[in-house]
Design a protein around this motif. Structure first.
Motif: not given
Ligand code: HEC
Length: 285
Positions: A86, A89, A105, A115, A121-122, A125, A146, A148, A168
């Protein structure tokens, strides 16, 4: 409930032992099962990390062809149910199932929610939180991991594309593996433990019953037969010779019955002489 001493001595302990063995086996099985599941998850997390590392160079070079290839090959590996990357976004960029590419998704989906549960968002994990278990659309039990994909200096300094240094997490790798091998091993373990359980039960219950019968029940039966015989007036019967409480009991019962016989005889004699004395004068007069 039980009339005979043998039943009283054997049945309740046998039921208690059976209960203990079954409870212990179930406990042992659940502990082993948890250990094995954790072990599998650890292995799969390592595998996911390995895949992320192996894609690193292709990502740096923005070589989408190679990336697609890597994910396709991983997806063809036996036991791999799905493998996809992924972007941040939540859009599937690469997938071993080509029809999934470009799907969006929701970040509340399982695997993302770990997260994305809070307002911020973390960025990392725990190992165990990376894993989720579910039944996929083909009805298979799957353990999915999953992992990161982190931003690194090489990524935001690379000439090709534009990840701001503040970001990050660049995206996530999601890989799902079939639980079939684990379930198979657990099934074998279950059967073995069942057989083991039955063996322990047969041996302990059988062994304890045999010992009990030889050391306790038989002597008591002999004692009871001896006492019944004496009661019937069979004074020739020999007391069971045991050097324990049963022997003592038989001995004292025999002595008691001998004393009683003697007393009875003495009493009879006394009665007879008394009757004789009483009769003589009347016969004389
Ligand atoms: C390891 C933890 C982690 C996982 C697992 C994760 N994300 Fe994120 N996600 C983040 C972080 C941290 C950010 C902020 C990104 C940044 O640093 O700008 C983010 C940003 C995003 C954003 C854009 C910002 C927002 O909040 O709208 C989207 C959309 C998103 N993630 C969707 C997903 C989806 C769908 C999945 C599962 C397939 C997913 N993420 C899994 C940590 C995670």
């Amino acid at each position: 409930m039980f009339r005979s001493f043998a039943a009283k001595a054997i049945v309740p302990p046998a039921i208690a032992v059976t209960g203990f063995v079954i409870v212990c086996c179930i406990l042992l099985y659940s502990v082993i099962k948890t250990d094995m599941l954790n072990d599998t998850i650890r292995h799969e997390t390592n595998l996911a990390d390995t895949i992320v590392k192996s894609t690193r160079y292709a990502m740096l070079k923005d070589d989408r062809e190679t990336l697609r290839n890597i994910i396709d090959n991983v997806g063809q590996q036996q036991g791999v149910e799905h493998a996809r990357i992924f972007n941040k976004r939540g859009i599937i960029m690469f997938s071993a199932h080509p029809e999934d590419v470009n799907k969006l998704v929701d970040k509340n989906a399982a695997g993302c929610i770990a997260c994305h549960a809070g307002p911020v968002p973390l960025t990392s994990m725990g190992r165990m939180e990376q894993a989720r278990r579910y039944i996929n659309e083909k009805g298979k039990n799957v353990i999915a991991i999953t992992a990161p994909i982190y931003n690194e200096p090489e990524c935001f300094n690379a000439a090709c594309h534009v990840h701001p240094p503040g970001q990050k997490v660049l995206g996530t790798l999601d890989i799902g593996l079939s639980e079939e091998p684990l379930q198979k091993t657990l099934g074998i373990l279950r059967n073995r433990m069942l057989i083991f359980c039955l063996m322990v039960l047969l041996l302990t219950v059988g062994g304890v019953s045999a010992l009990l019968r030889r050391n306790v029940l038989m002597p008591i039966k002999e004692l009871s037969e001896f006492i019944l015989a004496i009661n019937r007036g069979d004074h020739e019967r020999k007391a069971p010779a045991y050097r324990d409480e049963v022997g003592d009991l038989a001995q004292s019962f025999q002595e008691m019955s001998q004393k009683l016989t003697k007393t009875e005889e003495a009493l009879k004699e006394a009665n007879a002489t008394k009757a004789g004395k009483g009769n003589t004068p009347s016969a004389n007069s």
